[in-house]
Design a protein around this motif. Structure first.
Motif, PDB file in Angstrom:
ATOM      1  N   LEU A  89       0.868  -1.171   0.000  1.00  0.00           N
ATOM      2  CA  LEU A  89       0.000   0.000   0.000  1.00  0.00           C
ATOM      3  C   LEU A  89       0.906   1.221   0.000  1.00  0.00           C
ATOM      4  O   LEU A  89       1.562   1.525   1.008  1.00  0.00           O
ATOM      5  CB  LEU A  89      -0.913  -0.013   1.227  1.00  0.00           C
ATOM      6  N   LEU A  90       0.961   1.945  -1.110  1.00  0.00           N
ATOM      7  CA  LEU A  90       1.983   2.967  -1.339  1.00  0.00           C
ATOM      8  C   LEU A  90       1.349   4.351  -1.411  1.00  0.00           C
ATOM      9  O   LEU A  90       0.862   4.775  -2.455  1.00  0.00           O
ATOM     10  CB  LEU A  90       2.740   2.668  -2.642  1.00  0.00           C
ATOM     11  N   SER A  91       1.372   5.081  -0.307  1.00  0.00           N
ATOM     12  CA  SER A  91       0.741   6.396  -0.255  1.00  0.00           C
ATOM     13  C   SER A  91       1.687   7.534  -0.640  1.00  0.00           C
ATOM     14  O   SER A  91       1.338   8.700  -0.511  1.00  0.00           O
ATOM     15  CB  SER A  91       0.171   6.660   1.144  1.00  0.00           C
ATOM     16  N   ALA A  92       2.869   7.204  -1.121  1.00  0.00           N
ATOM     17  CA  ALA A  92       3.830   8.232  -1.554  1.00  0.00           C
ATOM     18  C   ALA A  92       4.605   7.725  -2.761  1.00  0.00           C
ATOM     19  O   ALA A  92       4.755   6.523  -2.973  1.00  0.00           O
ATOM     20  CB  ALA A  92       4.787   8.595  -0.419  1.00  0.00           C
ATOM     21  N   GLY A  93       5.084   8.672  -3.562  1.00  0.00           N
ATOM     22  CA  GLY A  93       5.873   8.326  -4.740  1.00  0.00           C
ATOM     23  C   GLY A  93       6.760   9.488  -5.128  1.00  0.00           C
ATOM     24  O   GLY A  93       7.034  10.380  -4.318  1.00  0.00           O
ATOM     25  N   HIS A  94       7.203   9.517  -6.386  1.00  0.00           N
ATOM     26  CA  HIS A  94       8.075  10.574  -6.892  1.00  0.00           C
ATOM     27  C   HIS A  94       7.467  11.186  -8.148  1.00  0.00           C
ATOM     28  O   HIS A  94       6.946  10.461  -9.014  1.00  0.00           O
ATOM     29  CB  HIS A  94       9.464  10.019  -7.245  1.00  0.00           C
ATOM     30  N   ALA A  95       7.535  12.504  -8.261  1.00  0.00           N
ATOM     31  CA  ALA A  95       7.134  13.177  -9.486  1.00  0.00           C
ATOM     32  C   ALA A  95       8.094  12.786 -10.604  1.00  0.00           C
ATOM     33  O   ALA A  95       9.309  12.720 -10.403  1.00  0.00           O
ATOM     34  CB  ALA A  95       7.133  14.686  -9.285  1.00  0.00           C
ATOM     35  N   ILE A  96       7.552  12.523 -11.808  1.00  0.00           N
ATOM     36  CA  ILE A  96       8.415  12.071 -12.909  1.00  0.00           C
ATOM     37  C   ILE A  96       8.402  13.022 -14.105  1.00  0.00           C
ATOM     38  O   ILE A  96       9.256  12.894 -14.991  1.00  0.00           O
ATOM     39  CB  ILE A  96       8.006  10.665 -13.394  1.00  0.00           C
ATOM     40  N   ASP A  97       7.484  13.987 -14.144  1.00  0.00           N
ATOM     41  CA  ASP A  97       7.334  14.827 -15.329  1.00  0.00           C
ATOM     42  C   ASP A  97       7.731  16.279 -15.100  1.00  0.00           C
ATOM     43  O   ASP A  97       7.287  17.167 -15.803  1.00  0.00           O
ATOM     44  CB  ASP A  97       5.875  14.777 -15.815  1.00  0.00           C
ATOM     45  N   GLU A  98       8.548  16.523 -14.125  1.00  0.00           N
ATOM     46  CA  GLU A  98       8.945  17.893 -13.834  1.00  0.00           C
ATOM     47  C   GLU A  98      10.286  17.865 -13.114  1.00  0.00           C
ATOM     48  O   GLU A  98      10.683  16.845 -12.565  1.00  0.00           O
ATOM     49  CB  GLU A  98       7.900  18.570 -12.948  1.00  0.00           C
ATOM     50  N   GLY A  99      10.970  19.001 -13.140  1.00  0.00           N
ATOM     51  CA  GLY A  99      12.205  19.109 -12.362  1.00  0.00           C
ATOM     52  C   GLY A  99      13.375  18.370 -12.984  1.00  0.00           C
ATOM     53  O   GLY A  99      13.571  18.352 -14.190  1.00  0.00           O
ATOM     54  N   ASP A 100      14.140  17.685 -12.137  1.00  0.00           N
ATOM     55  CA  ASP A 100      15.404  17.073 -12.513  1.00  0.00           C
ATOM     56  C   ASP A 100      15.207  15.795 -13.311  1.00  0.00           C
ATOM     57  O   ASP A 100      14.224  15.069 -13.121  1.00  0.00           O
ATOM     58  CB  ASP A 100      16.199  16.763 -11.242  1.00  0.00           C
ATOM     59  N   ALA A 101      16.152  15.497 -14.194  1.00  0.00           N
ATOM     60  CA  ALA A 101      16.117  14.229 -14.927  1.00  0.00           C
ATOM     61  C   ALA A 101      16.344  13.045 -13.992  1.00  0.00           C
ATOM     62  O   ALA A 101      15.931  11.922 -14.283  1.00  0.00           O
ATOM     63  CB  ALA A 101      17.169  14.235 -16.034  1.00  0.00           C
ATOM     64  N   ILE A 102      17.022  13.307 -12.859  1.00  0.00           N
ATOM     65  CA  ILE A 102      17.244  12.273 -11.854  1.00  0.00           C
ATOM     66  C   ILE A 102      16.001  12.188 -10.972  1.00  0.00           C
ATOM     67  O   ILE A 102      15.692  13.123 -10.239  1.00  0.00           O
ATOM     68  CB  ILE A 102      18.486  12.587 -10.995  1.00  0.00           C
ATOM     69  N   ILE A 103      15.286  11.070 -11.042  1.00  0.00           N
ATOM     70  CA  ILE A 103      14.016  10.942 -10.333  1.00  0.00           C
ATOM     71  C   ILE A 103      14.175  11.200  -8.840  1.00  0.00           C
ATOM     72  O   ILE A 103      13.335  11.858  -8.201  1.00  0.00           O
ATOM     73  CB  ILE A 103      13.408   9.545 -10.564  1.00  0.00           C
ATOM     74  N   ALA A 104      15.252  10.707  -8.252  1.00  0.00           N
ATOM     75  CA  ALA A 104      15.432  10.817  -6.802  1.00  0.00           C
ATOM     76  C   ALA A 104      15.536  12.269  -6.331  1.00  0.00           C
ATOM     77  O   ALA A 104      15.359  12.541  -5.145  1.00  0.00           O
ATOM     78  CB  ALA A 104      16.669  10.039  -6.368  1.00  0.00           C
ATOM     79  N   ASN A 133      13.595  14.743  -7.515  1.00  0.00           N
ATOM     80  CA  ASN A 133      12.308  15.415  -7.684  1.00  0.00           C
ATOM     81  C   ASN A 133      11.474  15.313  -6.419  1.00  0.00           C
ATOM     82  O   ASN A 133      11.767  14.525  -5.519  1.00  0.00           O
ATOM     83  CB  ASN A 133      11.559  14.822  -8.872  1.00  0.00           C
ATOM     84  N   ARG A 134      10.411  16.100  -6.387  1.00  0.00           N
ATOM     85  CA  ARG A 134       9.577  16.169  -5.192  1.00  0.00           C
ATOM     86  C   ARG A 134       8.879  14.840  -4.916  1.00  0.00           C
ATOM     87  O   ARG A 134       8.607  14.058  -5.817  1.00  0.00           O
ATOM     88  CB  ARG A 134       8.540  17.280  -5.338  1.00  0.00           C
ATOM     89  N   ILE A 135       8.588  14.626  -3.643  1.00  0.00           N
ATOM     90  CA  ILE A 135       7.801  13.472  -3.220  1.00  0.00           C
ATOM     91  C   ILE A 135       6.322  13.796  -3.417  1.00  0.00           C
ATOM     92  O   ILE A 135       5.858  14.874  -3.067  1.00  0.00           O
ATOM     93  CB  ILE A 135       8.070  13.137  -1.744  1.00  0.00           C
ATOM     94  N   THR A 136       5.586  12.873  -4.004  1.00  0.00           N
ATOM     95  CA  THR A 136       4.133  13.012  -4.123  1.00  0.00           C
ATOM     96  C   THR A 136       3.475  12.185  -3.024  1.00  0.00           C
ATOM     97  O   THR A 136       3.958  11.118  -2.654  1.00  0.00           O
ATOM     98  CB  THR A 136       3.643  12.539  -5.497  1.00  0.00           C
ATOM     99  N   ARG A 137       2.355  12.704  -2.491  1.00  0.00           N
ATOM    100  CA  ARG A 137       1.689  12.022  -1.379  1.00  0.00           C
ATOM    101  C   ARG A 137       0.177  12.150  -1.536  1.00  0.00           C
ATOM    102  O   ARG A 137      -0.319  13.213  -1.894  1.00  0.00           O
ATOM    103  CB  ARG A 137       2.096  12.620  -0.027  1.00  0.00           C
ATOM    104  N   ALA A 138      -0.541  11.075  -1.229  1.00  0.00           N
ATOM    105  CA  ALA A 138      -2.002  11.125  -1.195  1.00  0.00           C
ATOM    106  C   ALA A 138      -2.502   9.944  -0.367  1.00  0.00           C
ATOM    107  O   ALA A 138      -1.988   8.829  -0.477  1.00  0.00           O
ATOM    108  CB  ALA A 138      -2.598  11.089  -2.601  1.00  0.00           C
ATOM    109  N   ARG A 139      -3.510  10.208   0.443  1.00  0.00           N
ATOM    110  CA  ARG A 139      -4.012   9.208   1.385  1.00  0.00           C
ATOM    111  C   ARG A 139      -4.634   8.006   0.680  1.00  0.00           C
ATOM    112  O   ARG A 139      -5.349   8.137  -0.311  1.00  0.00           O
ATOM    113  CB  ARG A 139      -5.040   9.846   2.316  1.00  0.00           C
ATOM    114  N   ILE A 140      -4.379   6.831   1.228  1.00  0.00           N
ATOM    115  CA  ILE A 140      -5.047   5.592   0.851  1.00  0.00           C
ATOM    116  C   ILE A 140      -6.031   5.234   1.954  1.00  0.00           C
ATOM    117  O   ILE A 140      -5.695   5.309   3.142  1.00  0.00           O
ATOM    118  CB  ILE A 140      -4.042   4.445   0.657  1.00  0.00           C
ATOM    119  N   SER A 141      -7.236   4.824   1.561  1.00  0.00           N
ATOM    120  CA  SER A 141      -8.244   4.409   2.531  1.00  0.00           C
ATOM    121  C   SER A 141      -8.774   3.028   2.135  1.00  0.00           C
ATOM    122  O   SER A 141      -9.173   2.820   0.985  1.00  0.00           O
ATOM    123  CB  SER A 141      -9.389   5.428   2.568  1.00  0.00           C
TER     124      SER A 141
END
Length: 207
Positions: free
Chosen positions: A101-116, A118-126
């Motif tokens: 259950l993964l409530s966080a990830g990484h932005a892939i379409d903006e910022g640096d070419a290096i994924i690590a 880039n900003r962390i994305t977060r959204a609640r899982i219920s």
């Protein structure tokens, strides 16, 4: 003690609140960032089996972010529960072995070419009461799983699953409603997500 069944415990490293009669295997690990308390709470009768990983981020902007697990829920071996974006699991839920259950990830379409970088994305899982997340299934950030819904083994869920519905596949799609008196012939979409075509197909197959 039954072989493989964790003993009842009153405390576990990294868990803030433990209800009565909870069972947590000694191999369960909790990764925490920051010092905020009260972000990992287990209600009565929760069972967490061997080698499960629970992850909590340090998101001070949202005091509700964390992991809450409802009464009598069972988390089977090797599961990965991410609370960085918030994770709420209802009562009597079954989390299958090696589910994620993964409530966080990484932005892939903006910022640096290096994924690590880039900003962390977060959204609640219920996860609603009485739901079943099958073995090896993956539920991604921002998804709601309805009451009594089923996520089939190995499914990758990117959209909400309405109450009483069964979702399967990669990516997951609705395949039918649960049968029996407890559920209507079809489920209603939740939160306006675009499951309408899948629900229509379920209705068409039942006519």
């Amino acid at each position: 003690m039954l072989l493989g069944v964790p003993d009842i415990t009153r405390s576990h490293a990294g868990v803030d609140v433990i209800g009565a009669d909870c069972r947590i295997d000694p191999t369960v690990s909790v990764m925490r960032f920051g010092e905020r308390g009260g972000v990992l709470q287990l209600a009565d009768g929760v069972s967490i089996y061997a080698h499960t990983r629970l992850v909590l981020g340090d998101v001070v902007a949202d005091p509700c972010v964390g992991i809450q697990i409802g009464a009598r829920t069972i988390v089977n071996v090797g599961a990965y529960l991410s609370g960085e974006g918030g994770l709420t699991i209802g009562e009597d839920v079954l989390i299958g072995p090696h589910a994620k259950l993964l409530s966080a990830g990484h932005a892939i379409d903006e910022g640096d070419a290096i994924i690590a970088r880039n900003r962390i994305t977060r959204a609640r899982i219920s996860i609603g009461d009485g739901a079943w997340i099958g073995a090896g299934a993956i539920v991604l950030e921002g998804v709601n799983i309805g009451r009594g819904a089923v996520v089939a083994a190995g499914a990758v869920v990117r959209q909400d699953v309405p109450a009483g519905m069964v979702a399967a596949g990669m990516p997951a799609r609705l395949i039918r409603s649960r049968r029996g008196q407890a559920w209507p012939a079809t489920g209603a979409p939740s939160r306006g997500r675009s499951w309408a075509r899948s629900v229509f197909n379920v209705i068409w197959r039942r006519v």
